[in-house]
Design a protein around this motif. Structure first.
Motif, PDB file in Angstrom:
ATOM      1  N   UNK A  95       8.499 -10.639  -3.509  1.00 18.91           N
ATOM      2  CA  UNK A  95       8.807  -9.217  -3.560  1.00 18.91           C
ATOM      3  C   UNK A  95       8.854  -8.662  -2.144  1.00 18.91           C
ATOM      4  N   UNK A  96       9.771  -7.736  -1.949  1.00 18.07           N
ATOM      5  CA  UNK A  96       9.962  -7.109  -0.650  1.00 18.07           C
ATOM      6  C   UNK A  96      10.049  -5.604  -0.847  1.00 18.07           C
ATOM      7  N   UNK A  97       9.196  -4.866  -0.150  1.00 20.32           N
ATOM      8  CA  UNK A  97       9.243  -3.414  -0.168  1.00 20.32           C
ATOM      9  C   UNK A  97       9.431  -2.895   1.238  1.00 20.32           C
ATOM     10  N   UNK A 158       3.325  -7.627  -9.277  1.00 21.07           N
ATOM     11  CA  UNK A 158       4.597  -7.622  -9.996  1.00 21.07           C
ATOM     12  C   UNK A 158       5.589  -6.592  -9.465  1.00 21.07           C
ATOM     13  N   UNK A 159       5.136  -5.604  -8.735  1.00 21.82           N
ATOM     14  CA  UNK A 159       6.006  -4.642  -8.062  1.00 21.82           C
ATOM     15  C   UNK A 159       5.318  -4.157  -6.789  1.00 21.82           C
ATOM     16  N   UNK A 160       6.097  -3.832  -5.781  1.00 27.33           N
ATOM     17  CA  UNK A 160       5.570  -3.218  -4.567  1.00 27.33           C
ATOM     18  C   UNK A 160       6.417  -2.004  -4.229  1.00 27.33           C
ATOM     19  N   UNK A 161       5.751  -0.888  -3.904  1.00 31.09           N
ATOM     20  CA  UNK A 161       6.440   0.346  -3.534  1.00 31.09           C
ATOM     21  C   UNK A 161       5.748   0.934  -2.312  1.00 31.09           C
ATOM     22  N   UNK A 162       6.408   0.952  -1.158  1.00 29.22           N
ATOM     23  CA  UNK A 162       5.816   1.618   0.003  1.00 29.22           C
ATOM     24  C   UNK A 162       5.685   3.117  -0.251  1.00 29.22           C
ATOM     25  N   UNK A 163       4.690   3.731   0.366  1.00 36.30           N
ATOM     26  CA  UNK A 163       4.496   5.176   0.273  1.00 36.30           C
ATOM     27  C   UNK A 163       4.722   5.790   1.648  1.00 36.30           C
ATOM     28  N   UNK A 164       4.432   7.103   1.784  1.00 39.08           N
ATOM     29  CA  UNK A 164       4.595   7.764   3.077  1.00 39.08           C
ATOM     30  C   UNK A 164       3.698   7.159   4.138  1.00 39.08           C
ATOM     31  N   UNK A 165       2.598   6.588   3.710  1.00 42.35           N
ATOM     32  CA  UNK A 165       1.682   5.911   4.633  1.00 42.35           C
ATOM     33  C   UNK A 165       2.022   4.422   4.647  1.00 42.35           C
ATOM     34  N   UNK A 169       0.473   1.057   0.397  1.00 44.95           N
ATOM     35  CA  UNK A 169       1.474   0.834  -0.644  1.00 44.95           C
ATOM     36  C   UNK A 169       0.894   1.004  -2.048  1.00 44.95           C
ATOM     37  N   UNK A 170       1.782   1.237  -2.987  1.00 48.90           N
ATOM     38  CA  UNK A 170       1.443   1.220  -4.405  1.00 48.90           C
ATOM     39  C   UNK A 170       1.974  -0.091  -4.985  1.00 48.90           C
ATOM     40  N   UNK A 171       1.145  -0.804  -5.746  1.00 54.16           N
ATOM     41  CA  UNK A 171       1.552  -2.092  -6.309  1.00 54.16           C
ATOM     42  C   UNK A 171       1.192  -2.147  -7.784  1.00 54.16           C
ATOM     43  N   UNK A 172       1.990  -2.845  -8.533  1.00 53.54           N
ATOM     44  CA  UNK A 172       1.661  -3.169  -9.918  1.00 53.54           C
ATOM     45  C   UNK A 172       1.021  -4.553  -9.925  1.00 53.54           C
ATOM     46  N   UNK A 173      -0.119  -4.661 -10.590  1.00 51.37           N
ATOM     47  CA  UNK A 173      -0.883  -5.905 -10.599  1.00 51.37           C
ATOM     48  C   UNK A 173      -1.126  -6.375 -12.013  1.00 51.37           C
ATOM     49  N   UNK A 174      -1.124  -7.683 -12.174  1.00 49.59           N
ATOM     50  CA  UNK A 174      -1.579  -8.321 -13.407  1.00 49.59           C
ATOM     51  C   UNK A 174      -2.642  -9.340 -13.038  1.00 49.59           C
ATOM     52  N   UNK A 182      -1.466  -0.236 -12.214  1.00 53.12           N
ATOM     53  CA  UNK A 182      -0.834   0.205 -10.983  1.00 53.12           C
ATOM     54  C   UNK A 182      -1.938   0.659 -10.036  1.00 53.12           C
ATOM     55  N   UNK A 183      -1.909   0.140  -8.816  1.00 56.89           N
ATOM     56  CA  UNK A 183      -2.981   0.376  -7.856  1.00 56.89           C
ATOM     57  C   UNK A 183      -2.408   0.929  -6.551  1.00 56.89           C
ATOM     58  N   UNK A 184      -3.180   1.812  -5.934  1.00 55.77           N
ATOM     59  CA  UNK A 184      -2.877   2.310  -4.598  1.00 55.77           C
ATOM     60  C   UNK A 184      -3.821   1.594  -3.640  1.00 55.77           C
ATOM     61  N   UNK A 185      -3.273   1.104  -2.525  1.00 57.24           N
ATOM     62  CA  UNK A 185      -4.053   0.279  -1.598  1.00 57.24           C
ATOM     63  C   UNK A 185      -4.083   0.887  -0.203  1.00 57.24           C
ATOM     64  N   UNK A 186      -4.671   2.072  -0.041  1.00 55.69           N
ATOM     65  CA  UNK A 186      -4.711   2.672   1.295  1.00 55.69           C
ATOM     66  C   UNK A 186      -5.662   1.915   2.208  1.00 55.69           C
ATOM     67  N   UNK A 187      -5.126   1.317   3.260  1.00 52.92           N
ATOM     68  CA  UNK A 187      -5.912   0.622   4.272  1.00 52.92           C
ATOM     69  C   UNK A 187      -6.843  -0.430   3.650  1.00 52.92           C
TER      70      UNK A 187
END
Length: 469
Positions: A95-97, A158-165, A169-174, A182-187
């Motif tokens: 996956x590439x975001x 399963x998905x990667x979405x970059x955010x303003x930071x 990123x926001x990622x979908x995990x299984x 769906x998880x947010x991974x700030x720093x």
């Protein structure tokens, strides 16, 4: 203040697409959601730099494993040259975001079924002679910019979405122990969002918690290294040889990943171990591995199933007298084939939406599926002898054990006649054979009540035949 994606989250509407399992998409074929019109779509795995002169692209062109390419473009969009910006020698870039600033990216690597997440600063454009095609990645496998790994709370992205930071990123995990989310991974901090799954069918019944599998690496008789995940039933002694179910995925290009599987949980609760292997033809192990089952290579894939069974027996995990095999779609075909190629190996089998005769399959399936499948199995006219030799129905006289077939009544990918003729032939030979027809279902089982019925019926069948003398 940094924006918090969780505050913008809204629950998915009823009937919305569920979080995918994240297996690598392939060319259209007959076996699985992503091979159906209107099925799951891959998120964009490419994007342009802000000036439009660089295309960042995920590709496995001329490579064993997919990598990140930097493609240089001219003023009119013409190709000027390219190089591998990031690549690993033993796993795919899955996956590439790309961040909107064009300077950062989120990369997810498929490492033997488990995801490695990496946030990287993309390198500034460097001089590149026209016509350059550099196929070797940087020495450390990462882009020339700075990169850092991100720890994950679950095994598979399963998905990667970059955010303003760029660092959040926001990622979908299984994962193997809870439902998709769906998880947010700030720093590097993992924060679960309200976008997470609300599929009540995935809520496991009271009992033992989900089992975390461990990887196995069988070796095929021709020396090819295989893979897979082994699930040990709760409470079992480490040195006890257990009744074991080999579960074969579809595709053939799917890949077994350590994600929550209600079917496996149902089997494990019955005291049955599960081994889910990747035989040749599976994705995630390189281009050559995917292509190793084409045409006459299909015979070797059938032998892989027996080699995987031998591996868990020799390892002391499985009881050789209490083995079962099951699978869906292409895995259903492999199940039928294994029962007639290796009639003394398994006590029973459960074939779900499988092809029993490749010739009748080509006649009855959708035309677009037949066109795609010819590349994998053989052309229905030019390779008729090969298709006949690969068909379980051609060896039905070798069948020795009970078999349960499961099929959706409206399946047009693999017509229900494929299961009917196999069950009918088994009964004509005096064997215990049943067909579970799921009403209002096609190739994929969508109704929660039908999925529960399938899991319960399959587990009952296998438990009865593996635990009785």
């Amino acid at each position: 203040m940094r924006p918090d994606p969780r505050r913008q989250a809204r629950p998915a509407a009823p009937g919305a697409t569920r979080t995918p399992r994240g297996r690598r998409p392939q060319a259209p074929g007959p076996h699985g959601d992503r091979h159906r019109p209107g099925g799951r779509r891959r998120p964009l795995d490419r994007g342009f730099s802000p000036d439009g002169q660089t295309l960042w692209l995920r590709s496995d062109t001329h490579r064993e494993f997919a990598a990140l390419l930097e493609v240089r473009l001219g003023a009119r969009g013409e190709w000027l040259g390219q190089r591998v910006a990031a690549g690993r020698p033993d796993c795919d870039l899955e996956l590439l975001g790309l961040h909107r600033d064009g300077q950062h990216a989120v990369l997810s690597w498929n490492r033997h079924g488990v995801s490695d997440l990496e946030i990287t600063a993309l390198p500034a454009p460097a001089p590149l002679e026209i016509g350059t095609d550099l196929r070797e990645p940087p020495a450390d496998g990462s882009p020339d910019g700075t990169s850092r790994g991100v720890p994950l709370p679950h095994e598979v992205v399963t998905r990667v979405v970059p955010t303003a930071d760029p660092d959040g990123p926001v990622v979908a995990l299984s994962g193997s122990r809870r439902r998709p989310g769906v998880w947010w991974l700030p720093h590097g901090t993992a924060l679960r969002t309200p976008w997470s799954s609300r599929d009540q069918d995935a809520v496991l019944a009271a009992g033992h918690p989900p089992v975390r599998p461990f990887p196995l690496h069988p070796t095929a008789r021709d020396g090819l290294s295989l893979g897979g995940w082994y699930y040990r039933a709760p409470g079992r002694s480490p040195d006890e040889a257990a009744p074991c179910v080999l579960h074969l995925h579809g595709g053939p290009e799917e890949q077994e990943r350590p994600v929550l599987q209600p079917l496996y949980h149902e089997l494990l609760e019955r005291g049955l171990d599960v081994f889910a292997p990747d035989v040749r033809g599976s994705s995630g192990h390189g281009r050559s591995f995917v292509d190793a089952d084409l045409g006459t290579g299909r015979f070797a894939a059938i032998e892989d199933v027996a080699d995987c069974a031998a591996h868990v027996v020799v390892a002391g995990l499985a009881d050789p007298q209490r083995l079962a095999v099951m699978g869906r779609s292409y895995g259903g075909y492999l199940t039928m084939a294994s029962l007639v190629w290796h009639p003394e190996l398994f006590r029973t089998g459960v074939a779900v939406c499988g092809m029993s005769d490749l010739s009748t399959f080509f006649v009855g399936t959708e035309p677009w599926i037949a066109e795609s499948a010819a590349h994998k199995y053989g052309h229905p006219e030019r390779d008729a002898d090969l298709l006949r030799a690969l068909s379980p129905m051609s060896r039905i006289d070798a069948l020795r054990v009970p078999v349960l077939a499961v099929h959706g009544e409206h399946d047009t990918n693999v017509p229900v006649g494929e299961s009917r003729q196999f069950v009918r032939a088994a009964r004509e030979r005096g064997l215990d054979a049943e067909l579970l027809m799921l009403r209002e279902e096609g190739h994929d089982f969508r109704r929660a009540d039908n999925r529960r019925l399938f899991r319960r019926t399959a587990a009952d069948w296998i438990q009865r035949h593996l635990t009785t003398t």
